[in-house]
Motif scaffolding. Structure first.
Motif: not given
Length: 154
Positions: A111-121
């Motif tokens: 589960r992404p916890t940052t905005r960057v991780a959400k986009v990359l995910g």
């Protein structure tokens, strides 16, 4: 990434599969995908057990710190890790499957916890899901092979 779950019938009793799956020191010799393990907490495997696990993925070595967050002895355990803006949760379950066999299940999710991780995910989810499923199957196959060898000789 949505959760990835794999199952495998192991021709060994639950206690043997559990022993192999929770023997952190032997993991690099059992699971081909694990390069090294450094156990950080003394004592038996249980809630709070921590270790650093090194794997080579996509041609790069990566070390993550893992923590056991839940244990139902002999039946299941959950491991958590946080890295690069993602919180990872892995669950390992073992159930009797008749005649000394075990149904082993591994579930993994991030589960992404940052905005960057959400986009990359969002961009890499399909490839990541296939890669994770392949790695989980390989890990489970390796654990099964070791447990089956142990059951045959023990």
């Amino acid at each position: 990434m949505s959760d990835v779950e794999v199952h495998r019938r192991v021709q060994a009793p639950v206690d043997e599969v559990w022993r192999i799956a929770t023997d952190l020191e032997s993991a690099p010799q059992v699971v081909r995908g694990i390069d090294a393990v450094e156990v950080l907490t003394p004592g038996p495997f249980g809630v709070g057990t921590r270790w650093r696990e090194t794997r080579t993925m996509f041609g790069r070595s990566a070390t993550e710190e893992m923590t056991v967050s839940a244990v139902d002895p002999g039946r299941s355990y959950t491991v958590e890790a946080t890295s690069s803006g993602v919180h990872y949760l892995s669950t390992f379950s073992f159930a009797p499957a008749g005649e000394g066999a075990t149904e082993a299940t591994m579930t993994f999710g991030g589960r992404p916890t940052t905005r960057v991780a959400k986009v990359l995910g969002a961009l890499t989810a399909p490839l990541a899901t296939r890669s994770v499923e392949k790695a989980l199957r390989a890990d489970l196959d390796d654990i099964a092979a070791a447990a089956e060898r142990g059951a045959a000789t023990g």
